[in-house]
Scaffold this active site. Structure first.
Site, PDB file in Angstrom:
ATOM      1  N   HIS A  20       0.833  -1.199   0.000  1.00  0.00           N
ATOM      2  CA  HIS A  20       0.000   0.000   0.000  1.00  0.00           C
ATOM      3  C   HIS A  20       0.865   1.244   0.000  1.00  0.00           C
ATOM      4  O   HIS A  20       1.849   1.313   0.750  1.00  0.00           O
ATOM      5  CB  HIS A  20      -0.876   0.041   1.256  1.00  0.00           C
ATOM      6  CG  HIS A  20      -2.201  -0.611   1.108  1.00  0.00           C
ATOM      7  ND1 HIS A  20      -3.356   0.089   0.841  1.00  0.00           N
ATOM      8  CD2 HIS A  20      -2.559  -1.903   1.179  1.00  0.00           C
ATOM      9  CE1 HIS A  20      -4.371  -0.748   0.774  1.00  0.00           C
ATOM     10  NE2 HIS A  20      -3.914  -1.973   0.976  1.00  0.00           N
ATOM     11  N   HIS A  45      -4.862  -0.559  11.496  1.00  0.00           N
ATOM     12  CA  HIS A  45      -4.067   0.650  11.617  1.00  0.00           C
ATOM     13  C   HIS A  45      -4.303   1.337  12.955  1.00  0.00           C
ATOM     14  O   HIS A  45      -5.418   1.346  13.471  1.00  0.00           O
ATOM     15  CB  HIS A  45      -4.483   1.594  10.480  1.00  0.00           C
ATOM     16  CG  HIS A  45      -3.626   2.816  10.339  1.00  0.00           C
ATOM     17  ND1 HIS A  45      -2.257   2.772  10.269  1.00  0.00           N
ATOM     18  CD2 HIS A  45      -3.961   4.120  10.226  1.00  0.00           C
ATOM     19  CE1 HIS A  45      -1.785   3.979  10.121  1.00  0.00           C
ATOM     20  NE2 HIS A  45      -2.792   4.832  10.109  1.00  0.00           N
ATOM     21  N   GLU A  70      -8.882  10.657  12.504  1.00  0.00           N
ATOM     22  CA  GLU A  70      -9.442  10.382  11.183  1.00  0.00           C
ATOM     23  C   GLU A  70     -10.974  10.396  11.242  1.00  0.00           C
ATOM     24  O   GLU A  70     -11.595   9.515  11.828  1.00  0.00           O
ATOM     25  CB  GLU A  70      -8.955   9.031  10.662  1.00  0.00           C
ATOM     26  CG  GLU A  70      -7.446   8.942  10.523  1.00  0.00           C
ATOM     27  CD  GLU A  70      -6.981   7.601   9.976  1.00  0.00           C
ATOM     28  OE1 GLU A  70      -7.844   6.775   9.605  1.00  0.00           O
ATOM     29  OE2 GLU A  70      -5.763   7.369   9.930  1.00  0.00           O
ATOM     30  N   HIS A 113     -12.186   7.836  14.097  1.00  0.00           N
ATOM     31  CA  HIS A 113     -11.192   6.981  14.744  1.00  0.00           C
ATOM     32  C   HIS A 113     -10.137   7.907  15.331  1.00  0.00           C
ATOM     33  O   HIS A 113      -9.376   8.549  14.605  1.00  0.00           O
ATOM     34  CB  HIS A 113     -10.594   6.005  13.729  1.00  0.00           C
ATOM     35  CG  HIS A 113     -11.634   5.113  13.106  1.00  0.00           C
ATOM     36  ND1 HIS A 113     -11.783   4.965  11.750  1.00  0.00           N
ATOM     37  CD2 HIS A 113     -12.616   4.365  13.676  1.00  0.00           C
ATOM     38  CE1 HIS A 113     -12.787   4.132  11.499  1.00  0.00           C
ATOM     39  NE2 HIS A 113     -13.308   3.763  12.657  1.00  0.00           N
ATOM     40  N   HIS A 141      -8.304   0.604  14.086  1.00  0.00           N
ATOM     41  CA  HIS A 141      -9.426   0.523  13.166  1.00  0.00           C
ATOM     42  C   HIS A 141      -8.968  -0.191  11.901  1.00  0.00           C
ATOM     43  O   HIS A 141      -7.784  -0.425  11.688  1.00  0.00           O
ATOM     44  CB  HIS A 141      -9.993   1.905  12.840  1.00  0.00           C
ATOM     45  CG  HIS A 141      -8.989   2.896  12.362  1.00  0.00           C
ATOM     46  ND1 HIS A 141      -8.129   3.551  13.221  1.00  0.00           N
ATOM     47  CD2 HIS A 141      -8.676   3.352  11.127  1.00  0.00           C
ATOM     48  CE1 HIS A 141      -7.349   4.373  12.536  1.00  0.00           C
ATOM     49  NE2 HIS A 141      -7.648   4.255  11.252  1.00  0.00           N
TER      50      HIS A 141
END
Length: 437
Positions: A290, A333, A339, A363, A369
């Protein structure tokens, strides 16, 4: 009247109204303005800021904006910057779509339908953010709003917004955003039930992120940002016109007998602007693993720390997924940022159930999360071949380096809080096998 736009927010010296073409080339503040207008400067930065960050526009008005009665407190909406209304809550939080009141029993316009959901910092110290939800069903009539505290980044989710500003008109639809910068007066006309999100920043302006190794092209291109062309009203308003100021987190109202949208011409680089999210040039991994979600940043408001944002506006648009040997949904994460996510349309890839358009999630710092159990199992067994990701979907994130507090409305008053959010991870199972090669 249909909105008109200049080409680019980055250009200095936007087109003047046709009536005042001849003002081009004259002094900013002439002894006598053409057509008997008043010159008025709107400054969005300190006078002594470096040229690249110096923001100001000259407005040529029929009457200056100083002509109004004294401001009085106005009790409307649920705006606040009191982050101590309720105890801190580090849990993963999710809200169902925020309910839009039904007219005519309960009429709300853009101002009366504003609700603060979370935030941090405070406007007097010029450092902080707030996240608001707006739900409305009627247009603002003979009144306007301006924000003395900071900038509004407005994300409509349902319903069009016809926004009249001192600089002209903008029609903003879902899948578009607009930014109304500090001090700019605006009015919102709607065409039925309307809902959306607002990111407010104190002490900084939104700007395009640096591209670094990406190079000259990518993400949001300056050419795709649109600003209004001058449009004006020259009329007396029966019953008066209400000018509303958001000042130190509270609303105040003043009366005047003429429209505030009496700017016949303007020029400068401090303007409202809009952007269509489909114009975003997506960057992605084409080998494995990613890339960080910062590659999806549309706009950023920088903090005083290098490389750390006061707030970022990030989107997750339709794109191709082609990475090899990679778990393709967002990974599990924990983060030193806060966020907040919203959904304009479609189904978000990591949580296709429960996270709905018009809803939201938060979050908080270092709160874990990631994908729900169903998404994990599906992605772990999927055949890895090129696939379209997020087709027909537009999710976004307001990300901040500040630790956000939830308001009383967000935790207790709103009936939309999903108290079962945590259950979406409960079905996750252990697949550990120490004997597996």
């Amino acid at each position: 009247m249909a909105p008109f736009y200049a080409q680019s927010v980055t250009s200095l010296g936007a087109p003047l109204h046709p009536l005042c073409r001849e003002t081009s080339g004259i002094k900013n503040n002439p002894q006598v303005c053409p057509y008997g207008l008043y010159a008025e400067q709107l400054s969005g930065s300190a006078f002594t800021c470096p040229r690249p960050t110096n923001k100001r526009s000259w407005l040529y008005r029929i009457l200056p904006s100083v002509c109004h009665k004294p401001f009085e407190p106005l009790k409307e909406g649920h705006l606040t910057h009191n982050w101590d209304e309720v105890e801190p809550d580090p849990n993963q939080l999710r809200w169902k779509p925020f309910e839009i009141p039904k007219a005519p029993q309960n009429k709300l316009d853009f101002v009366s339908g504003l609700h603060t959901l979370c935030g941090a910092g405070e406007p007097r110290g010029r450092n902080g953010i707030a996240i608001h939800i707006f739900v409305c069903n009627t247009s603002m009539l003979n009144r306007c709003l301006y924000n003395s505290d900071g900038d509004f980044l407005i994300v409509p989710q349902q319903g069009k917004l016809l926004i009249t500003t001192e600089f002209g008109k903008m029609l903003v639809e879902p899948n578009e955003i607009c930014v109304i910068q500090q001090g700019m007066r605006f009015n919102v006309e709607v065409f039925g039930e309307t809902r959306g999100y607002i990111l407010e920043v104190y002490g900084a302006h939104f700007e395009l992120p640096d591209l670094g190794p990406i190079g000259a092209n990518g993400l949001a291109n300056p050419r795709d940002f649109l600003v209004p062309v001058a449009w004006y009203e020259n009329c007396q308003v029966p019953g008066g016109y209400t000018v509303i100021s958001k000042y130190q987190g509270k609303l105040f109202a003043a009366q005047q007998d003429f429209s505030p949208f009496n700017v016949v011409a303007w020029h400068g680089n401090y303007t409202p602007y809009k952007y269509h999210l489909e114009k975003f040039m997506v960057i992605n991994s084409v080998a494995f693993d990613h890339a960080d979600p910062s590659i999806f940043t549309v706009l950023t408001a920088k903090s005083t720390r290098l490389g750390v944002a006061l707030a970022d506006f990030v989107i997750f648009p339709p794109r191709w997924g082609v990475a090899n040997n990679t778990f393709r949904p967002p990974y599990y994460h924990r983060n030193c940022m806060s966020e907040f996510m919203g959904l304009i349309k479609g189904h978000y890839e990591a949580k296709e159930e429960g996270f709905q358009p018009g809803g939201a999630s938060l979050h908080s710092m270092m709160t874990p999360h990631g994908p729900d159990a169903e998404c994990f199992e599906k992605a772990s067994k999927a055949k890895l071949e090129p696939e379209r990701v997020a087709e027909g979907t537009m999710a976004f994130m307001f990300e901040s380096s500040l630790s956000l507090a939830i308001t009383k409305w967000g935790l207790q008053t709103s009936e939309c809080l999903d108290k079962n959010y945590y259950k979406c991870w409960e079905p996750l199972k252990s697949h550990f096998n120490s004997k597996r090669k």
